[in-house]
Design a protein around this motif. Structure first.
Motif, PDB file in Angstrom:
ATOM      1  N   GLY A 193       0.799  -1.216   0.000  1.00 48.43           N
ATOM      2  CA  GLY A 193       0.000   0.000   0.000  1.00 48.43           C
ATOM      3  C   GLY A 193       0.833   1.267   0.000  1.00 48.43           C
ATOM      4  N   GLU A 194       0.486   2.190   0.877  1.00 48.91           N
ATOM      5  CA  GLU A 194       1.142   3.495   0.889  1.00 48.91           C
ATOM      6  C   GLU A 194       2.554   3.444   1.450  1.00 48.91           C
ATOM      7  N   ARG A 195       3.001   2.282   1.930  1.00 47.66           N
ATOM      8  CA  ARG A 195       4.393   2.162   2.352  1.00 47.66           C
ATOM      9  C   ARG A 195       5.325   1.890   1.173  1.00 47.66           C
ATOM     10  N   SER A 196       4.771   1.466   0.034  1.00 49.93           N
ATOM     11  CA  SER A 196       5.595   1.221  -1.148  1.00 49.93           C
ATOM     12  C   SER A 196       6.129   2.536  -1.688  1.00 49.93           C
ATOM     13  N   GLN A 197       7.401   2.533  -2.066  1.00 50.31           N
ATOM     14  CA  GLN A 197       8.019   3.760  -2.555  1.00 50.31           C
ATOM     15  C   GLN A 197       7.335   4.273  -3.817  1.00 50.31           C
ATOM     16  N   TYR A 198       6.967   3.371  -4.731  1.00 48.48           N
ATOM     17  CA  TYR A 198       6.350   3.848  -5.967  1.00 48.48           C
ATOM     18  C   TYR A 198       4.951   4.406  -5.711  1.00 48.48           C
ATOM     19  N   VAL A 199       4.275   3.894  -4.676  1.00 46.18           N
ATOM     20  CA  VAL A 199       2.959   4.446  -4.336  1.00 46.18           C
ATOM     21  C   VAL A 199       3.127   5.852  -3.755  1.00 46.18           C
ATOM     22  N   ARG A 200       4.143   6.067  -2.951  1.00 47.29           N
ATOM     23  CA  ARG A 200       4.411   7.408  -2.437  1.00 47.29           C
ATOM     24  C   ARG A 200       4.733   8.370  -3.576  1.00 47.29           C
ATOM     25  N   ASN A 201       5.436   7.859  -4.574  1.00 47.85           N
ATOM     26  CA  ASN A 201       5.696   8.704  -5.750  1.00 47.85           C
ATOM     27  C   ASN A 201       4.397   9.057  -6.466  1.00 47.85           C
ATOM     28  N   LEU A 202       3.483   8.080  -6.555  1.00 51.78           N
ATOM     29  CA  LEU A 202       2.199   8.330  -7.217  1.00 51.78           C
ATOM     30  C   LEU A 202       1.372   9.360  -6.456  1.00 51.78           C
ATOM     31  N   GLN A 203       1.468   9.347  -5.149  1.00 47.23           N
ATOM     32  CA  GLN A 203       0.732  10.332  -4.356  1.00 47.23           C
ATOM     33  C   GLN A 203       1.229  11.746  -4.644  1.00 47.23           C
ATOM     34  N   ALA A 204       2.531  11.858  -4.929  1.00 47.62           N
ATOM     35  CA  ALA A 204       3.088  13.174  -5.233  1.00 47.62           C
ATOM     36  C   ALA A 204       2.842  13.578  -6.675  1.00 47.62           C
ATOM     37  N   ASP A 205       2.837  12.599  -7.588  1.00 47.49           N
ATOM     38  CA  ASP A 205       2.633  12.884  -9.008  1.00 47.49           C
ATOM     39  C   ASP A 205       2.039  11.639  -9.650  1.00 47.49           C
ATOM     40  N   PRO A 206       0.749  11.649 -10.004  1.00 51.41           N
ATOM     41  CA  PRO A 206       0.109  10.448 -10.528  1.00 51.41           C
ATOM     42  C   PRO A 206       0.401  10.167 -12.001  1.00 51.41           C
ATOM     43  N   HIS A 207       1.112  11.062 -12.672  1.00 57.82           N
ATOM     44  CA  HIS A 207       1.411  10.858 -14.092  1.00 57.82           C
ATOM     45  C   HIS A 207       2.547   9.852 -14.242  1.00 57.82           C
ATOM     46  N   VAL A 208       2.324   8.821 -15.039  1.00 55.55           N
ATOM     47  CA  VAL A 208       3.261   7.711 -15.140  1.00 55.55           C
ATOM     48  C   VAL A 208       3.478   7.321 -16.593  1.00 55.55           C
ATOM     49  N   ARG A 209       4.484   6.452 -16.763  1.00 59.31           N
ATOM     50  CA  ARG A 209       4.634   5.708 -18.010  1.00 59.31           C
ATOM     51  C   ARG A 209       4.601   4.224 -17.654  1.00 59.31           C
ATOM     52  N   LEU A 210       4.035   3.429 -18.575  1.00 63.46           N
ATOM     53  CA  LEU A 210       3.885   2.000 -18.344  1.00 63.46           C
ATOM     54  C   LEU A 210       4.440   1.256 -19.547  1.00 63.46           C
ATOM     55  N   ARG A 211       5.422   0.369 -19.303  1.00 64.20           N
ATOM     56  CA  ARG A 211       5.913  -0.474 -20.397  1.00 64.20           C
ATOM     57  C   ARG A 211       5.116  -1.762 -20.391  1.00 64.20           C
ATOM     58  N   LEU A 212       4.327  -1.953 -21.434  1.00 64.13           N
ATOM     59  CA  LEU A 212       3.415  -3.081 -21.539  1.00 64.13           C
ATOM     60  C   LEU A 212       3.647  -3.776 -22.876  1.00 64.13           C
ATOM     61  N   HIS A 213       4.033  -5.045 -22.817  1.00 68.85           N
ATOM     62  CA  HIS A 213       4.336  -5.813 -24.034  1.00 68.85           C
ATOM     63  C   HIS A 213       5.368  -5.089 -24.909  1.00 68.85           C
ATOM     64  N   GLY A 214       6.347  -4.483 -24.262  1.00 70.82           N
ATOM     65  CA  GLY A 214       7.433  -3.841 -24.991  1.00 70.82           C
ATOM     66  C   GLY A 214       7.165  -2.417 -25.425  1.00 70.82           C
ATOM     67  N   ARG A 215       5.945  -1.893 -25.224  1.00 71.95           N
ATOM     68  CA  ARG A 215       5.594  -0.521 -25.635  1.00 71.95           C
ATOM     69  C   ARG A 215       5.424   0.360 -24.410  1.00 71.95           C
ATOM     70  N   TRP A 216       5.911   1.590 -24.516  1.00 75.00           N
ATOM     71  CA  TRP A 216       5.734   2.564 -23.437  1.00 75.00           C
ATOM     72  C   TRP A 216       4.457   3.364 -23.674  1.00 75.00           C
TER      73      TRP A 216
END
Length: 259
Positions: A193-216
Motif C-alpha cells: 500500500g502506501e508504504r511502497s516507494q512507488y505508491v508514495r511517488n504516485l501520491q506526489a505525481d500520478p502521471h506515469v509511463r507503463l511499459r506493456l508488451h514492450g511498448r511505453w
C-alpha cells in the motif's frame, strides 16, 4: 576463524523464562508462514531438511544445547554456517558464523547476508514483543526487491514496468509490476500500500509511463483504497497475485488510466 561473523543482541523481556532453544525456535519456527517459506527457499543451498523434528530448528541441526546457550549448525558442500543463541540475565545474543568452504560460497552469502541481517534482529524484536510482524515482511521483501528482484526483472524484455517520478529527486523511477490491462485501464495491487516507494511517488505525481508488451504508454494512476484488493487479485495474473497475497500486508488497488 570464520569468514563472516555478526552478533545481534536485544534486551530480554522482564520475567522471561524461555531457554536458549525456546528462543531459537520462536525466532524461526514461529515466524509467519510466508517468512518461513522464504527462509526455507533461501536455505536450499545448505541442504537443510524440510520436516520439523525435535533435534532440529527449522531444519538446522542442534549441535549443542544448555539452558543459556544453543548452537545450530548447517554444514553443506559450499559453506559451514553456525548460529549461536546465548542468554544472560538481561539480554539475548544471536551470533552467526559462516566459513566459505568452496566456490561460490562467498558470492552466495553476499546475496543472503543483507536478508539475514534484517531477519534476525527483526524476529528477535518480534519475539520480545517490540515490533509488528508486518514491518519485518515489508523490510525483507523490499530489500530483496531492491537488491536482486527489481534489477533482474527490469532487464527482462517482456516484464511490465511502471515508471514514476521520484518525489524527492524528480528523476524517473522504474518498478517491475504485475497486473492486467482491461480496455483503456491497467489494474494492479500494491502489496504494501502506501508504504511502497512507488505508491508514495504516485501520491506526489500520478502521471506515469507503463511499459506493456514492450511498448511505453502514458497514463494517470488512481489509488483505490475502497476497492476490495483481495477480490481484485482474483482477476489479475495468477502467479503475481499469489506472491502479493503471500507477502503483502497492506494491499491497495491501483488503476492506471491509459492515454
Amino acid at each position: 576463524m570464520p569468514d563472516f561473523t555478526s552478533t545481534v543482541d536485544i534486551a530480554r523481556p522482564a520475567g522471561d523464562q524461555r531457554d536458549a532453544l525456546a528462543w531459537a525456535r520462536a525466532v524461526w519456527e514461529d515466524a509467519p508462514p510466508p517468512l518461513r517459506v522464504f527462509l526455507r527457499t533461501g536455505w536450499l543451498g545448505l541442504g537443510l531438511p524440510t520436516r520439523l523434528s525435535p533435534d532440529r530448528v527449522l531444519g538446522w541441526t542442534i549441535a549443542s544445547a544448555t539452558p543459556d546457550r544453543v548452537v545450530l549448525e548447517a554444514p553443506s558442500p559450499l559453506m559451514t554456517t553456525r548460529n549461536t543463541v546465548h542468554l544472560d540475565a538481561d539480554r539475548v545474543y544471536w551470533t552467526t558464523e559462516v566459513s566459505y568452504d568452496r566456490f561460490p560460497a562467498r558470492q552466495l552469502w553476499a546475496l543472503a547476508a543483507p536478508i539475514h541481517e534484517l531477519v534476525v534482529p527483526a524476529r528477535l524484536r518480534q519475539v520480545a514483543g517490540a515490533s509488528r510482524p508486518g514491518d519485518l515482511q515489508h523490510r525483507i521483501v523490499t530489500t530483496f526487491q531492491r537488491r536482486l528482484g527489481n534489477p533482474v526483472l527490469s532487464r527482462l524484455p517482456g516484464q511490465t514496468l511502471l515508471e514514476t517520478t521520484g518525489r524527492r529527486s524528480g528523476l524517473p523511477r522504474r518498478t517491475p509490476i504485475g497486473g492486467r490491462r482491461v480496455g483503456e485501464a491497467f489494474w494492479l495491487v500494491s502489496e504494501f500500500g502506501e508504504r511502497s516507494q512507488y505508491v508514495r511517488n504516485l501520491q506526489a505525481d500520478p502521471h506515469v509511463r507503463l511499459r506493456l508488451h514492450g511498448r511505453w504508454l502514458r497514463g494517470t494512476a488512481h489509488l483505490l483504497p475502497d476497492d476490495d484488493a483481495r477480490a481484485r487479485l482474483k482477476s489479475l495474473p495468477r502467479w503475481n497475485s499469489a506472491a502479493v497475497q503471500a507477502f503483502g500486508t497492506d494491499l491497495l488497488t491501483i488503476r492506471i488510466d491509459l492515454e
